[in-house]
Scaffold this motif. Sequence first.
Motif, PDB file in Angstrom:
ATOM      1  N   UNK A  38      40.516  39.422  37.425  1.00  0.00           N
ATOM      2  CA  UNK A  38      40.626  38.769  38.735  1.00  0.00           C
ATOM      3  C   UNK A  38      40.158  37.319  38.642  1.00  0.00           C
ATOM      4  N   UNK A  39      39.210  37.062  37.772  1.00  0.00           N
ATOM      5  CA  UNK A  39      38.606  35.735  37.648  1.00  0.00           C
ATOM      6  C   UNK A  39      37.129  35.827  37.946  1.00  0.00           C
ATOM      7  N   UNK A  40      36.415  34.765  37.653  1.00  0.00           N
ATOM      8  CA  UNK A  40      34.980  34.775  37.914  1.00  0.00           C
ATOM      9  C   UNK A  40      34.733  34.641  39.416  1.00  0.00           C
ATOM     10  N   UNK A  41      33.744  35.346  39.941  1.00  0.00           N
ATOM     11  CA  UNK A  41      33.496  35.314  41.382  1.00  0.00           C
ATOM     12  C   UNK A  41      33.306  33.918  41.969  1.00  0.00           C
ATOM     13  N   UNK A  42      32.650  33.017  41.232  1.00  0.00           N
ATOM     14  CA  UNK A  42      32.439  31.678  41.793  1.00  0.00           C
ATOM     15  C   UNK A  42      33.734  30.896  41.914  1.00  0.00           C
ATOM     16  N   UNK A  43      34.761  31.293  41.148  1.00  0.00           N
ATOM     17  CA  UNK A  43      36.055  30.618  41.213  1.00  0.00           C
ATOM     18  C   UNK A  43      36.964  31.216  42.280  1.00  0.00           C
ATOM     19  N   UNK A  44      36.819  32.508  42.567  1.00  0.00           N
ATOM     20  CA  UNK A  44      37.764  33.171  43.474  1.00  0.00           C
ATOM     21  C   UNK A  44      37.196  33.456  44.859  1.00  0.00           C
ATOM     22  N   UNK A  45      35.891  33.263  45.060  1.00  0.00           N
ATOM     23  CA  UNK A  45      35.266  33.522  46.370  1.00  0.00           C
ATOM     24  C   UNK A  45      34.873  32.205  47.024  1.00  0.00           C
ATOM     25  N   UNK A  46      35.014  32.159  48.321  1.00  0.00           N
ATOM     26  CA  UNK A  46      34.701  30.943  49.071  1.00  0.00           C
ATOM     27  C   UNK A  46      33.835  31.283  50.286  1.00  0.00           C
ATOM     28  N   UNK A  47      32.872  30.401  50.609  1.00  0.00           N
ATOM     29  CA  UNK A  47      32.092  30.624  51.835  1.00  0.00           C
ATOM     30  C   UNK A  47      32.950  30.330  53.058  1.00  0.00           C
ATOM     31  N   UNK A  48      32.642  30.999  54.142  1.00  0.00           N
ATOM     32  CA  UNK A  48      33.326  30.730  55.405  1.00  0.00           C
ATOM     33  C   UNK A  48      32.266  30.371  56.446  1.00  0.00           C
ATOM     34  N   UNK A  49      32.575  29.432  57.283  1.00  0.00           N
ATOM     35  CA  UNK A  49      31.618  28.939  58.271  1.00  0.00           C
ATOM     36  C   UNK A  49      31.117  30.068  59.160  1.00  0.00           C
ATOM     37  N   UNK A  50      29.813  30.232  59.203  1.00  0.00           N
ATOM     38  CA  UNK A  50      29.197  31.204  60.095  1.00  0.00           C
ATOM     39  C   UNK A  50      29.340  32.651  59.685  1.00  0.00           C
ATOM     40  N   UNK A  51      30.041  32.919  58.579  1.00  0.00           N
ATOM     41  CA  UNK A  51      30.264  34.305  58.169  1.00  0.00           C
ATOM     42  C   UNK A  51      29.127  34.789  57.279  1.00  0.00           C
ATOM     43  N   UNK A  52      28.860  36.084  57.337  1.00  0.00           N
ATOM     44  CA  UNK A  52      27.830  36.662  56.482  1.00  0.00           C
ATOM     45  C   UNK A  52      28.410  37.156  55.170  1.00  0.00           C
ATOM     46  N   UNK A  53      29.720  37.169  55.043  1.00  0.00           N
ATOM     47  CA  UNK A  53      30.394  37.579  53.816  1.00  0.00           C
ATOM     48  C   UNK A  53      31.168  36.389  53.261  1.00  0.00           C
ATOM     49  N   UNK A  54      31.340  36.389  51.938  1.00  0.00           N
ATOM     50  CA  UNK A  54      32.222  35.412  51.317  1.00  0.00           C
ATOM     51  C   UNK A  54      33.661  35.899  51.444  1.00  0.00           C
ATOM     52  N   UNK A  55      34.589  34.987  51.388  1.00  0.00           N
ATOM     53  CA  UNK A  55      36.000  35.357  51.364  1.00  0.00           C
ATOM     54  C   UNK A  55      36.386  35.518  49.901  1.00  0.00           C
ATOM     55  N   UNK A  56      36.630  36.781  49.497  1.00  0.00           N
ATOM     56  CA  UNK A  56      36.935  37.113  48.108  1.00  0.00           C
ATOM     57  C   UNK A  56      38.203  37.962  48.055  1.00  0.00           C
ATOM     58  N   UNK A  57      38.845  38.020  46.886  1.00  0.00           N
ATOM     59  CA  UNK A  57      40.008  38.903  46.734  1.00  0.00           C
ATOM     60  C   UNK A  57      39.624  40.366  46.973  1.00  0.00           C
ATOM     61  N   UNK A  58      40.606  41.191  47.268  1.00  0.00           N
ATOM     62  CA  UNK A  58      40.341  42.602  47.549  1.00  0.00           C
ATOM     63  C   UNK A  58      39.835  43.357  46.330  1.00  0.00           C
ATOM     64  N   UNK A  59      40.029  42.818  45.116  1.00  0.00           N
ATOM     65  CA  UNK A  59      39.524  43.459  43.906  1.00  0.00           C
ATOM     66  C   UNK A  59      38.074  43.086  43.608  1.00  0.00           C
ATOM     67  N   UNK A  60      37.403  42.512  44.584  1.00  0.00           N
ATOM     68  CA  UNK A  60      35.989  42.158  44.452  1.00  0.00           C
ATOM     69  C   UNK A  60      35.196  42.855  45.550  1.00  0.00           C
TER      70      UNK A  60
END
Length: 116
Positions: A84-106
């Motif tokens: 899938x790739x390294x998490x720091x490359x495929x996940x992004x923070x979202x404003x005000x969210x408690x979860x990162x936006x990551x692919x479904x395979x994470x």
Amino acid sequence: EEALSGGSFRPGDHLRFVVDLAQRGVIRVLGVESSGALYVAWPQTEGESGLREAGKGQQLPGAVVLDEKRGRETFHLVSCKEGVGSPEAVCKPTAGATQLQCPTDCTQTVFVLNKK
């Protein structure tokens, strides 16, 4: 001693991560500062692949020393299937969210700390 999500911490405190993984994958502990900045909290050494087998109570090598920035900080244990790739490359923070936006395979687990 064990720390709980939502607890209070001080700059300079040392944290060691103990993780439970449901499946084999590439893991990272990603931090999100109170400003929203994303950084890699673990691994701290170059050359560490972060590939881990499934299992409970796995202590990750090294410790994170909390910086001087006060406020709410969030750590995300992110585990992604190989390929899938390294998490720091495929996940992004979202404003005000408690979860990162990551692919479904994470998958991710969140730990919140308050630096006072």
